[in-house]
Design a protein around this motif. Structure first.
Motif, PDB file in Angstrom:
ATOM      1  N   MET A 159     -57.665   9.194 -48.491  1.00  0.00           N
ATOM      2  CA  MET A 159     -56.326   9.559 -47.955  1.00  0.00           C
ATOM      3  C   MET A 159     -55.156   9.630 -49.026  1.00  0.00           C
ATOM      4  O   MET A 159     -54.400  10.380 -48.751  1.00  0.00           O
ATOM      5  CB  MET A 159     -55.988   8.328 -47.108  1.00  0.00           C
ATOM      6  N   ARG A 160     -55.251   8.947 -50.265  1.00  0.00           N
ATOM      7  CA  ARG A 160     -54.465   9.064 -51.345  1.00  0.00           C
ATOM      8  C   ARG A 160     -54.296  10.282 -51.918  1.00  0.00           C
ATOM      9  O   ARG A 160     -53.278  10.869 -52.112  1.00  0.00           O
ATOM     10  CB  ARG A 160     -54.802   8.074 -52.276  1.00  0.00           C
ATOM     11  N   GLY A 161     -55.248  11.157 -52.056  1.00  0.00           N
ATOM     12  CA  GLY A 161     -55.265  12.338 -52.527  1.00  0.00           C
ATOM     13  C   GLY A 161     -54.562  13.426 -51.606  1.00  0.00           C
ATOM     14  O   GLY A 161     -53.620  14.157 -52.180  1.00  0.00           O
ATOM     15  N   ARG A 162     -54.855  13.291 -50.218  1.00  0.00           N
ATOM     16  CA  ARG A 162     -53.949  14.089 -49.349  1.00  0.00           C
ATOM     17  C   ARG A 162     -52.351  13.746 -49.338  1.00  0.00           C
ATOM     18  O   ARG A 162     -51.436  14.536 -49.298  1.00  0.00           O
ATOM     19  CB  ARG A 162     -54.473  13.988 -47.942  1.00  0.00           C
ATOM     20  N   GLU A 163     -52.062  12.621 -49.587  1.00  0.00           N
ATOM     21  CA  GLU A 163     -50.710  12.126 -49.659  1.00  0.00           C
ATOM     22  C   GLU A 163     -49.972  12.650 -50.825  1.00  0.00           C
ATOM     23  O   GLU A 163     -48.983  13.001 -51.028  1.00  0.00           O
ATOM     24  CB  GLU A 163     -50.489  10.406 -49.706  1.00  0.00           C
ATOM     25  N   ALA A 164     -50.651  12.658 -52.020  1.00  0.00           N
ATOM     26  CA  ALA A 164     -50.232  13.063 -53.113  1.00  0.00           C
ATOM     27  C   ALA A 164     -50.055  14.650 -53.260  1.00  0.00           C
ATOM     28  O   ALA A 164     -48.939  15.002 -53.535  1.00  0.00           O
ATOM     29  CB  ALA A 164     -51.440  12.755 -54.385  1.00  0.00           C
ATOM     30  N   VAL A 165     -50.803  15.299 -52.357  1.00  0.00           N
ATOM     31  CA  VAL A 165     -50.752  16.860 -52.172  1.00  0.00           C
ATOM     32  C   VAL A 165     -49.443  17.133 -51.472  1.00  0.00           C
ATOM     33  O   VAL A 165     -48.854  17.922 -51.798  1.00  0.00           O
ATOM     34  CB  VAL A 165     -51.989  17.363 -51.720  1.00  0.00           C
ATOM     35  N   LYS A 166     -49.127  16.311 -50.391  1.00  0.00           N
ATOM     36  CA  LYS A 166     -47.860  16.534 -49.511  1.00  0.00           C
ATOM     37  C   LYS A 166     -46.837  16.161 -50.443  1.00  0.00           C
ATOM     38  O   LYS A 166     -45.667  16.850 -50.285  1.00  0.00           O
ATOM     39  CB  LYS A 166     -48.113  15.590 -48.488  1.00  0.00           C
ATOM     40  N   PHE A 167     -46.729  15.209 -51.314  1.00  0.00           N
ATOM     41  CA  PHE A 167     -45.568  14.512 -52.183  1.00  0.00           C
ATOM     42  C   PHE A 167     -45.432  15.777 -52.984  1.00  0.00           C
ATOM     43  O   PHE A 167     -44.129  15.972 -53.249  1.00  0.00           O
ATOM     44  CB  PHE A 167     -45.996  13.556 -52.700  1.00  0.00           C
ATOM     45  N   ALA A 168     -46.354  16.271 -53.875  1.00  0.00           N
ATOM     46  CA  ALA A 168     -46.331  17.149 -54.760  1.00  0.00           C
ATOM     47  C   ALA A 168     -45.789  18.713 -54.026  1.00  0.00           C
ATOM     48  O   ALA A 168     -44.884  19.277 -54.767  1.00  0.00           O
ATOM     49  CB  ALA A 168     -47.510  17.547 -55.589  1.00  0.00           C
ATOM     50  N   GLY A 169     -46.031  18.744 -53.109  1.00  0.00           N
ATOM     51  CA  GLY A 169     -45.488  20.171 -52.174  1.00  0.00           C
ATOM     52  C   GLY A 169     -44.297  20.039 -52.040  1.00  0.00           C
ATOM     53  O   GLY A 169     -43.573  21.264 -51.860  1.00  0.00           O
ATOM     54  N   LYS A 170     -43.736  18.725 -51.953  1.00  0.00           N
ATOM     55  CA  LYS A 170     -42.249  18.713 -51.393  1.00  0.00           C
ATOM     56  C   LYS A 170     -41.399  18.752 -53.057  1.00  0.00           C
ATOM     57  O   LYS A 170     -40.232  19.078 -52.632  1.00  0.00           O
ATOM     58  CB  LYS A 170     -41.777  17.236 -50.957  1.00  0.00           C
ATOM     59  N   GLY A 171     -42.034  18.847 -54.040  1.00  0.00           N
ATOM     60  CA  GLY A 171     -41.083  18.757 -55.115  1.00  0.00           C
ATOM     61  C   GLY A 171     -40.703  20.125 -55.599  1.00  0.00           C
ATOM     62  O   GLY A 171     -41.255  21.220 -55.002  1.00  0.00           O
ATOM     63  N   GLU A 172     -39.775  20.168 -56.639  1.00  0.00           N
ATOM     64  CA  GLU A 172     -39.282  21.225 -57.102  1.00  0.00           C
ATOM     65  C   GLU A 172     -40.117  22.065 -58.152  1.00  0.00           C
ATOM     66  O   GLU A 172     -40.870  21.351 -58.869  1.00  0.00           O
ATOM     67  CB  GLU A 172     -37.946  20.973 -57.753  1.00  0.00           C
ATOM     68  N   HIS A 173     -40.252  23.382 -58.081  1.00  0.00           N
ATOM     69  CA  HIS A 173     -41.011  24.203 -58.744  1.00  0.00           C
ATOM     70  C   HIS A 173     -40.278  24.610 -59.879  1.00  0.00           C
ATOM     71  O   HIS A 173     -39.437  25.331 -59.623  1.00  0.00           O
ATOM     72  CB  HIS A 173     -41.804  25.267 -58.088  1.00  0.00           C
ATOM     73  N   LEU A 174     -40.664  24.272 -61.204  1.00  0.00           N
ATOM     74  CA  LEU A 174     -40.047  24.625 -62.370  1.00  0.00           C
ATOM     75  C   LEU A 174     -40.483  25.798 -63.020  1.00  0.00           C
ATOM     76  O   LEU A 174     -41.625  26.119 -62.982  1.00  0.00           O
ATOM     77  CB  LEU A 174     -39.841  23.471 -63.267  1.00  0.00           C
ATOM     78  N   THR A 175     -39.601  26.648 -63.472  1.00  0.00           N
ATOM     79  CA  THR A 175     -39.960  27.638 -64.321  1.00  0.00           C
ATOM     80  C   THR A 175     -40.144  27.097 -65.781  1.00  0.00           C
ATOM     81  O   THR A 175     -39.241  26.515 -66.272  1.00  0.00           O
ATOM     82  CB  THR A 175     -38.722  28.897 -64.309  1.00  0.00           C
ATOM     83  N   PRO A 176     -41.181  27.564 -66.270  1.00  0.00           N
ATOM     84  CA  PRO A 176     -41.428  27.081 -67.756  1.00  0.00           C
ATOM     85  C   PRO A 176     -40.514  27.767 -68.645  1.00  0.00           C
ATOM     86  O   PRO A 176     -39.941  28.880 -68.584  1.00  0.00           O
ATOM     87  CB  PRO A 176     -42.928  27.621 -68.008  1.00  0.00           C
TER      88      PRO A 176
END
Length: 160
Positions: A1-18
């Protein structure tokens, strides 16, 4: 379950341009030792760095020892520009020794800031031999300043 939670959390984050200029600068730093015809091997700088840490940064700590460590680490920092790598393995070691140097500089800065002894032998200051919760129940935060030198701040520990 932790992996799915991590994916959801990461999906909410800002996508930065390198920052491609920053990436290019880092690439240049990593490969610079391979381009040098002459210089010092990473193993030599690492040995000098570890000797400095063992002699001046390990406990028992004191301001004079830590100031000496700062001076010696600054001289070793200048030698980074002299690192020469014969192959990719040595280039990797050159990057590692730079990371060790970064860590050593930060430990010295934090150790100078914390004017007390805490955590048994890990941070024993002969010039401040007692634990002082009243003044030092806080985190010491170390960051690189604009000049590249470590800058310390403190943050109180909240709660009990």
């Amino acid at each position: 379950m932790r992996g799915r939670e991590a994916v959801k959390f990461a999906g909410k984050g800002e996508h930065l341009t390198p920052d491609w200029n920053e990436a290019e600068e880092e690439k240049d730093r990593v490969f610079a030792p391979l381009r040098r015809a002459e210089g010092i091997p990473p193993a030599l700088l690492e040995r000098k760095l570890r000797q400095t840490v063992n002699q001046y940064v390990d406990s028992p700590k004191s301001e004079p020892k830590l100031r000496t460590a700062q001076e010696r680490l600054a001289r070793l920092r200048e030698e980074v520009a002299l690192l020469k790598a014969a192959d990719l393995h040595e280039a990797m070691k050159a990057v590692e020794v730079q990371a060790i140097l970064d860590c050593a500089e930060m430990v010295v800065a934090a150790s100078l800031e914390r004017k007390e002894s805490r955590w048994g032998i890990y941070h024993h200051r002969v010039d401040f031999p007692r634990r002082n919760d009243e003044e030092w129940r806080k985190f010491v935060i170390v960051q690189r300043g604009a000049s590249g030198q470590p800058v310390t701040t403190t943050q109180p520990i909240s709660g009990g």
